[in-house]
Design a protein around this motif. Structure first.
Motif, PDB file in Angstrom:
ATOM      1  N   ARG A 212      80.007  63.993 -60.483  1.00 38.09           N
ATOM      2  CA  ARG A 212      80.316  63.221 -61.673  1.00 38.09           C
ATOM      3  C   ARG A 212      80.854  61.867 -61.234  1.00 38.09           C
ATOM      4  O   ARG A 212      81.928  61.771 -60.655  1.00 38.09           O
ATOM      5  CB  ARG A 212      81.347  63.941 -62.540  1.00 38.09           C
ATOM      6  CG  ARG A 212      81.685  63.187 -63.826  1.00 38.09           C
ATOM      7  CD  ARG A 212      82.674  63.977 -64.658  1.00 38.09           C
ATOM      8  NE  ARG A 212      83.012  63.263 -65.884  1.00 38.09           N
ATOM      9  CZ  ARG A 212      83.876  63.720 -66.799  1.00 38.09           C
ATOM     10  NH1 ARG A 212      84.473  64.889 -66.604  1.00 38.09           N
ATOM     11  NH2 ARG A 212      84.119  63.017 -67.886  1.00 38.09           N
ATOM     12  N   PRO A 214      82.686  58.416 -61.021  1.00 40.94           N
ATOM     13  CA  PRO A 214      83.855  57.810 -61.669  1.00 40.94           C
ATOM     14  C   PRO A 214      83.423  56.648 -62.546  1.00 40.94           C
ATOM     15  O   PRO A 214      82.326  56.101 -62.390  1.00 40.94           O
ATOM     16  CB  PRO A 214      84.701  57.340 -60.482  1.00 40.94           C
ATOM     17  CG  PRO A 214      83.762  57.243 -59.329  1.00 40.94           C
ATOM     18  CD  PRO A 214      82.704  58.276 -59.573  1.00 40.94           C
ATOM     19  N   SER A 215      84.296  56.249 -63.463  1.00 39.34           N
ATOM     20  CA  SER A 215      83.922  55.258 -64.469  1.00 39.34           C
ATOM     21  C   SER A 215      83.492  53.939 -63.852  1.00 39.34           C
ATOM     22  O   SER A 215      82.605  53.265 -64.375  1.00 39.34           O
ATOM     23  CB  SER A 215      85.091  55.027 -65.437  1.00 39.34           C
ATOM     24  OG  SER A 215      86.245  54.592 -64.733  1.00 39.34           O
ATOM     25  N   PHE A 216      84.098  53.543 -62.717  1.00 43.09           N
ATOM     26  CA  PHE A 216      83.748  52.248 -62.145  1.00 43.09           C
ATOM     27  C   PHE A 216      82.353  52.251 -61.506  1.00 43.09           C
ATOM     28  O   PHE A 216      81.847  51.204 -61.126  1.00 43.09           O
ATOM     29  CB  PHE A 216      84.793  51.790 -61.118  1.00 43.09           C
ATOM     30  CG  PHE A 216      84.920  52.659 -59.899  1.00 43.09           C
ATOM     31  CD1 PHE A 216      84.107  52.466 -58.798  1.00 43.09           C
ATOM     32  CD2 PHE A 216      85.878  53.661 -59.863  1.00 43.09           C
ATOM     33  CE1 PHE A 216      84.226  53.256 -57.674  1.00 43.09           C
ATOM     34  CE2 PHE A 216      86.004  54.465 -58.738  1.00 43.09           C
ATOM     35  CZ  PHE A 216      85.182  54.259 -57.644  1.00 43.09           C
ATOM     36  N   SER A 218      79.855  53.797 -63.287  1.00 43.46           N
ATOM     37  CA  SER A 218      79.019  54.225 -64.406  1.00 43.46           C
ATOM     38  C   SER A 218      77.791  53.342 -64.584  1.00 43.46           C
ATOM     39  O   SER A 218      76.798  53.764 -65.174  1.00 43.46           O
ATOM     40  CB  SER A 218      79.842  54.231 -65.700  1.00 43.46           C
ATOM     41  OG  SER A 218      80.359  52.930 -65.966  1.00 43.46           O
ATOM     42  N   LYS A 222      72.067  57.349 -61.917  1.00 43.23           N
ATOM     43  CA  LYS A 222      71.911  58.531 -61.060  1.00 43.23           C
ATOM     44  C   LYS A 222      70.441  58.881 -60.861  1.00 43.23           C
ATOM     45  O   LYS A 222      70.118  59.839 -60.177  1.00 43.23           O
ATOM     46  CB  LYS A 222      72.638  59.720 -61.684  1.00 43.23           C
ATOM     47  CG  LYS A 222      74.140  59.562 -61.729  1.00 43.23           C
ATOM     48  CD  LYS A 222      74.831  60.857 -62.072  1.00 43.23           C
ATOM     49  CE  LYS A 222      74.678  61.878 -60.977  1.00 43.23           C
ATOM     50  NZ  LYS A 222      75.467  63.099 -61.217  1.00 43.23           N
TER      51      LYS A 222
END
Length: 298
Positions: A212, A214-216, A218, A222
């Motif tokens: 998953r 991390p937000s930074f 995003s 993927k």
């Protein structure tokens, strides 16, 4: 050290080269060094803080001494340099760059490097603090360098490609340093970040390992195409994304086939970590894989 070609190159271009031993973790020594430099005819124009040591261990085995050993040259050294420059009249005005060599471990973490990641994160914070004060400040979160540095000495380069990254050559590193330092973003009043990450990444591999993002991260898809490298061995092991491997194992017809596939993957990983060919039932600790390296099998 004065016989190094680098010193000859600098002197040939009218630079005055002096080498002074100084423990950056010693506040008084650093203040004395900055005072002596600033007292000379040429003003202090820039600081590059590149000191650091490693003391890797699993978090449960980390000690206060381990943290202090890593913290002193990195975080304490950076604070001492910052304080010394700010504390001597005229030094702040003449210094046009204040660059700290941080690590990608501060950005993405690293097995056994909680102390090292923390020390580098402290330098990242100092760069932002300096910029908030209207001063120049830049912290570069370097990946491992291929030809010189701690990564070469510690032998961590071997497994990097499998983990989604590779080392930085000297020429690549110097080009990146030049770009970061002379970019307008290094100026004190720039709106750009004072912390920059420099590491060649195979994001498809990295994000697959993280699971998953991390937000930074995003903004990084993927769906980046996986590129088999052939450098990591086995048909079931690290030569394909872990998610793909798990799906392939689940689809196998029976438990015996799934067990065999898992054993082959672990054998491939152990071979990459230890450089030894092992059997499926050999004890890990007898293959040269210590507790820290074994975290890669988790």
């Amino acid at each position: 050290p004065l016989s190094s070609p680098a010193y000859g190159f600098m002197e040939a271009h009218s630079a005055i080269v002096q080498v002074t031993a100084c423990d950056v973790g010693d506040k008084a020594a650093v203040h004395g060094l900055i005072k002596n430099i600033h007292a000379q005819a040429a003003p202090l124009c820039g600081v590059i803080h590149a000191a650091g040591v490693l003391r890797d261990a699993l978090f449960m085995n980390q000690t206060a001494e381990d943290l202090e050993t890593v913290w002193a040259p990195k975080a304490t050294g950076a604070l001492n340099l910052h304080g010394a420059v700010c504390g001597h009249a005229g030094a702040n005005e003449s210094v046009r760059m204040f660059v700290m060599f941080s690590s990608v471990s501060s950005l993405l973490g690293g097995a056994g490097q909680a102390n090292y990641a923390a020390a580098n994160a402290a330098m990242d914070a100092l760069a932002l603090q300096r910029r908030a004060m209207g001063l120049c400040g830049l912290s570069i979160q370097w990946g491992a360098w291929l030809e010189v540095g701690m990564a070469v000495d510690s032998g961590v380069l071997d497994g990097m490609w499998r983990q989604g990254t590779r080392g930085i050559s000297n020429s690549e590193g110097l080009d990146a340093l030049d770009l970061c330092v002379f970019s307008p973003s290094h100026g004190a009043r720039s709106a750009a970040a004072g912390v920059v990450g420099v590491a060649p990444m195979r994001w498809g591999v990295v994000l697959d390992m993280i699971g998953r993002a991390p937000s930074f991260l995003s903004g990084i898809s993927k769906q980046i195409e996986w590129e088999p490298t052939g450098k990591s061995g086995g048909s079931h092991g690290p030569s394909q994304p872990m998610a793909t491997f798990v799906k392939s194992v689940i689809s196998l017809p029976d438990r015996s086939a799934r067990t065999t596939a898992m054993q082959e993957m672990v054998v491939d990983l152990v071979r990459d970590l230890s450089g030894q060919t092992v059997g499926a039932h050999d004890p890990l600790m007898e293959t040269g894989v210590d507790s820290l390296a074994a975290t890669e099998l988790y």
